[in-house]
Motif scaffolding. Structure first.
Motif, PDB file in Angstrom:
ATOM      1  N   ALA A  44      60.756  -0.150  42.323  1.00 44.60           N
ATOM      2  CA  ALA A  44      59.339   0.034  42.013  1.00 44.60           C
ATOM      3  C   ALA A  44      58.539   0.093  43.304  1.00 44.60           C
ATOM      4  CB  ALA A  44      58.850  -1.095  41.122  1.00 44.60           C
ATOM      5  N   GLY A  45      57.506   0.906  43.291  1.00 42.96           N
ATOM      6  CA  GLY A  45      56.690   1.080  44.470  1.00 42.96           C
ATOM      7  C   GLY A  45      57.004   2.362  45.210  1.00 42.96           C
ATOM      8  N   ARG A  46      58.170   2.906  44.952  1.00 43.39           N
ATOM      9  CA  ARG A  46      58.550   4.184  45.543  1.00 43.39           C
ATOM     10  C   ARG A  46      58.058   5.303  44.637  1.00 43.39           C
ATOM     11  NH1 ARG A  46      64.604   5.628  47.283  1.00 43.39           N
ATOM     12  NH2 ARG A  46      63.910   7.555  48.214  1.00 43.39           N
ATOM     13  N   PRO A  47      57.319   6.278  45.160  1.00 46.32           N
ATOM     14  CA  PRO A  47      56.787   7.323  44.277  1.00 46.32           C
ATOM     15  C   PRO A  47      57.891   8.215  43.708  1.00 46.32           C
ATOM     16  CG  PRO A  47      56.281   7.825  46.565  1.00 46.32           C
ATOM     17  CD  PRO A  47      56.939   6.475  46.545  1.00 46.32           C
ATOM     18  N   ILE A  48      57.858   8.391  42.405  1.00 46.76           N
ATOM     19  CA  ILE A  48      58.846   9.218  41.719  1.00 46.76           C
ATOM     20  C   ILE A  48      58.097  10.216  40.847  1.00 46.76           C
ATOM     21  CG2 ILE A  48      60.699   9.260  39.997  1.00 46.76           C
ATOM     22  CD1 ILE A  48      61.355   6.397  40.914  1.00 46.76           C
ATOM     23  N   VAL A  49      58.465  11.474  40.976  1.00 47.06           N
ATOM     24  CA  VAL A  49      57.938  12.534  40.134  1.00 47.06           C
ATOM     25  C   VAL A  49      59.084  13.005  39.250  1.00 47.06           C
ATOM     26  CG1 VAL A  49      56.973  14.858  40.094  1.00 47.06           C
ATOM     27  CG2 VAL A  49      56.266  13.253  41.879  1.00 47.06           C
ATOM     28  N   LEU A  50      58.858  13.061  37.959  1.00 43.92           N
ATOM     29  CA  LEU A  50      59.870  13.573  37.043  1.00 43.92           C
ATOM     30  C   LEU A  50      59.520  15.012  36.681  1.00 43.92           C
ATOM     31  CD1 LEU A  50      60.518  10.633  34.558  1.00 43.92           C
ATOM     32  CD2 LEU A  50      61.764  11.239  36.629  1.00 43.92           C
ATOM     33  N   ALA A  51      60.531  15.864  36.678  1.00 45.28           N
ATOM     34  CA  ALA A  51      60.347  17.263  36.315  1.00 45.28           C
ATOM     35  C   ALA A  51      61.501  17.677  35.421  1.00 45.28           C
ATOM     36  CB  ALA A  51      60.310  18.144  37.568  1.00 45.28           C
ATOM     37  N   GLY A  52      61.204  18.505  34.453  1.00 44.82           N
ATOM     38  CA  GLY A  52      62.251  18.965  33.569  1.00 44.82           C
ATOM     39  C   GLY A  52      61.886  20.263  32.886  1.00 44.82           C
ATOM     40  N   PHE A  53      62.918  20.894  32.336  1.00 44.92           N
ATOM     41  CA  PHE A  53      62.784  22.133  31.574  1.00 44.92           C
ATOM     42  C   PHE A  53      63.299  21.887  30.164  1.00 44.92           C
ATOM     43  CE2 PHE A  53      64.878  25.912  29.898  1.00 44.92           C
ATOM     44  CZ  PHE A  53      63.825  26.815  29.894  1.00 44.92           C
ATOM     45  N   SER A  54      62.572  22.325  29.165  1.00 43.47           N
ATOM     46  CA  SER A  54      62.974  22.269  27.769  1.00 43.47           C
ATOM     47  C   SER A  54      63.257  20.823  27.347  1.00 43.47           C
ATOM     48  CB  SER A  54      64.165  23.199  27.532  1.00 43.47           C
ATOM     49  OG  SER A  54      64.352  23.449  26.158  1.00 43.47           O
ATOM     50  N   GLY A  73      54.010  11.479  39.016  1.00 44.16           N
ATOM     51  CA  GLY A  73      53.718  12.758  38.387  1.00 44.16           C
ATOM     52  C   GLY A  73      54.778  13.182  37.396  1.00 44.16           C
ATOM     53  N   LEU A  74      54.423  14.205  36.620  1.00 40.14           N
ATOM     54  CA  LEU A  74      55.296  14.774  35.596  1.00 40.14           C
ATOM     55  C   LEU A  74      55.122  16.284  35.590  1.00 40.14           C
ATOM     56  CD1 LEU A  74      57.034  14.752  32.936  1.00 40.14           C
ATOM     57  CD2 LEU A  74      54.863  14.457  31.707  1.00 40.14           C
ATOM     58  N   ALA A  75      56.228  17.004  35.677  1.00 38.68           N
ATOM     59  CA  ALA A  75      56.213  18.456  35.480  1.00 38.68           C
ATOM     60  C   ALA A  75      56.993  18.745  34.205  1.00 38.68           C
ATOM     61  CB  ALA A  75      56.836  19.176  36.669  1.00 38.68           C
ATOM     62  N   THR A  76      56.311  19.289  33.211  1.00 41.67           N
ATOM     63  CA  THR A  76      56.931  19.587  31.934  1.00 41.67           C
ATOM     64  C   THR A  76      56.883  21.100  31.716  1.00 41.67           C
ATOM     65  OG1 THR A  76      56.886  19.163  29.546  1.00 41.67           O
ATOM     66  CG2 THR A  76      54.784  18.928  30.710  1.00 41.67           C
ATOM     67  N   LEU A  77      58.061  21.704  31.757  1.00 45.03           N
ATOM     68  CA  LEU A  77      58.182  23.154  31.766  1.00 45.03           C
ATOM     69  C   LEU A  77      58.842  23.649  30.487  1.00 45.03           C
ATOM     70  CD1 LEU A  77      59.568  23.267  35.413  1.00 45.03           C
ATOM     71  CD2 LEU A  77      57.175  23.465  34.702  1.00 45.03           C
ATOM     72  N   TYR A  78      58.099  24.434  29.737  1.00 44.32           N
ATOM     73  CA  TYR A  78      58.603  25.063  28.515  1.00 44.32           C
ATOM     74  C   TYR A  78      59.203  24.025  27.569  1.00 44.32           C
ATOM     75  CZ  TYR A  78      57.503  29.152  31.175  1.00 44.32           C
ATOM     76  OH  TYR A  78      56.813  30.084  31.913  1.00 44.32           O
ATOM     77  N   ALA A  79      58.354  23.082  27.196  1.00 45.74           N
ATOM     78  CA  ALA A  79      58.800  21.943  26.391  1.00 45.74           C
ATOM     79  C   ALA A  79      57.639  21.425  25.554  1.00 45.74           C
ATOM     80  CB  ALA A  79      59.320  20.830  27.310  1.00 45.74           C
ATOM     81  N   VAL A 101      52.011  21.437  33.533  1.00 44.64           N
ATOM     82  CA  VAL A 101      52.576  21.951  32.288  1.00 44.64           C
ATOM     83  C   VAL A 101      52.653  23.464  32.397  1.00 44.64           C
ATOM     84  CG1 VAL A 101      50.321  22.041  31.100  1.00 44.64           C
ATOM     85  CG2 VAL A 101      52.430  21.986  29.756  1.00 44.64           C
ATOM     86  N   ALA A 102      53.801  24.017  32.002  1.00 46.94           N
ATOM     87  CA  ALA A 102      53.977  25.470  31.947  1.00 46.94           C
ATOM     88  C   ALA A 102      54.516  25.820  30.570  1.00 46.94           C
ATOM     89  CB  ALA A 102      54.927  25.948  33.035  1.00 46.94           C
ATOM     90  N   GLN A 103      53.910  26.819  29.960  1.00 42.68           N
ATOM     91  CA  GLN A 103      54.346  27.280  28.649  1.00 42.68           C
ATOM     92  C   GLN A 103      54.332  28.796  28.625  1.00 42.68           C
ATOM     93  OE1 GLN A 103      51.822  25.535  25.609  1.00 42.68           O
ATOM     94  NE2 GLN A 103      52.885  23.572  25.710  1.00 42.68           N
ATOM     95  N   GLY A 104      55.166  29.371  27.768  1.00 44.76           N
ATOM     96  CA  GLY A 104      55.222  30.817  27.589  1.00 44.76           C
ATOM     97  C   GLY A 104      54.669  31.212  26.241  1.00 44.76           C
ATOM     98  N   ASP A 105      53.811  32.207  26.226  1.00 48.98           N
ATOM     99  CA  ASP A 105      53.201  32.656  24.973  1.00 48.98           C
ATOM    100  C   ASP A 105      54.233  33.173  23.975  1.00 48.98           C
ATOM    101  OD1 ASP A 105      50.612  32.026  25.847  1.00 48.98           O
ATOM    102  OD2 ASP A 105      50.314  34.015  26.734  1.00 48.98           O
ATOM    103  N   HIS A 139      61.036  31.575  26.666  1.00 52.56           N
ATOM    104  CA  HIS A 139      61.570  30.262  27.026  1.00 52.56           C
ATOM    105  C   HIS A 139      62.448  30.383  28.269  1.00 52.56           C
ATOM    106  CE1 HIS A 139      62.429  26.098  26.020  1.00 52.56           C
ATOM    107  NE2 HIS A 139      63.708  26.320  26.272  1.00 52.56           N
ATOM    108  N   GLY A 140      61.798  30.536  29.406  1.00 60.70           N
ATOM    109  CA  GLY A 140      62.539  30.654  30.645  1.00 60.70           C
ATOM    110  C   GLY A 140      61.607  30.638  31.837  1.00 60.70           C
ATOM    111  N   LEU A 141      62.110  30.079  32.931  1.00 63.34           N
ATOM    112  CA  LEU A 141      61.310  30.000  34.153  1.00 63.34           C
ATOM    113  C   LEU A 141      61.199  31.370  34.815  1.00 63.34           C
ATOM    114  CD1 LEU A 141      62.755  26.747  35.755  1.00 63.34           C
ATOM    115  CD2 LEU A 141      60.566  27.018  34.575  1.00 63.34           C
ATOM    116  N   THR A 142      60.002  31.667  35.293  1.00 64.07           N
ATOM    117  CA  THR A 142      59.772  32.877  36.067  1.00 64.07           C
ATOM    118  C   THR A 142      59.675  32.503  37.552  1.00 64.07           C
ATOM    119  OG1 THR A 142      57.366  32.714  36.017  1.00 64.07           O
ATOM    120  CG2 THR A 142      58.442  33.841  34.145  1.00 64.07           C
ATOM    121  N   ARG A 143      59.694  33.480  38.387  1.00 66.10           N
ATOM    122  CA  ARG A 143      59.509  33.230  39.825  1.00 66.10           C
ATOM    123  C   ARG A 143      58.155  32.561  40.079  1.00 66.10           C
ATOM    124  NH1 ARG A 143      62.232  31.827  44.029  1.00 66.10           N
ATOM    125  NH2 ARG A 143      60.680  31.638  45.615  1.00 66.10           N
TER     126      ARG A 143
END
Length: 158
Positions: A44-54, A73-79, A101-105, A139-143
């Protein structure tokens, strides 16, 4: 990091009741497993960012919602966030937490109503410091998603 539950030819972070709908007990077990691992490798005390896809992003969202103060922080991609799965999604729960947050139409994998609920919660009641990106794709990451994530992570981690 690979998810711990063998499922078909791959792995999952939680058992589910349908796509984007974690079984509460399974999600809680997964969160406890990850927290124990994090306590060993990143005290604890160490900065942690969680990121995920789906599904990984749904799990990451559950972990951060369970203890928002623990994460940088949190990166939530296509989920979706794991609504109705035992983690709080109360107003202000993510106050001050940077979230991407990233989402695809045209995402035909994550149920439309869960995508909308996630988008609305993050833009409204959550209190998150939000960076949001919508693409016309599915449902997929783009560049552009990868570039946005890289810039966002750089801002979080220096």
């Amino acid at each position: 990091m690979r998810a711990p539950i063998a499922e078909g030819s791959g792995y999952a972070w939680f058992a589910n009741r349908g796509i984007g709908r974690p079984v509460p007990e399974s999600l809680a077990d997964g969160i406890a497993w990850l927290r124990a691992w994090l306590d060993r490798v990143a005290p604890a005390g160490r900065p942690i960012v969680l990121a995920g896809f789906s599904g990984g992003a749904t799990f990451a969202g559950g972990v951060v919602l369970d203890d928002p103060a623990r994460f940088a922080g949190l990166a939530t991609l296509y989920a979706t966030l794991p609504f109705d799965a035992g983690v709080p999604t109360t107003p202000g729960r993510l106050t001050g937490v940077p979230v991407l947050v990233a989402q695809g139409d045209a995402d035909a994998v994550i149920p439309v109503e869960l995508q909308a609920r996630t988008w609305q919660y993050l833009h409204g009641d959550s209190g998150a410091q939000l960076t949001a990106r919508r693409s016309p794709g599915g449902h997929g990451l783009t560049r552009d998603d990868v570039d946005t994530l890289a810039a966002w992570l750089t801002d979080r981690t220096g």
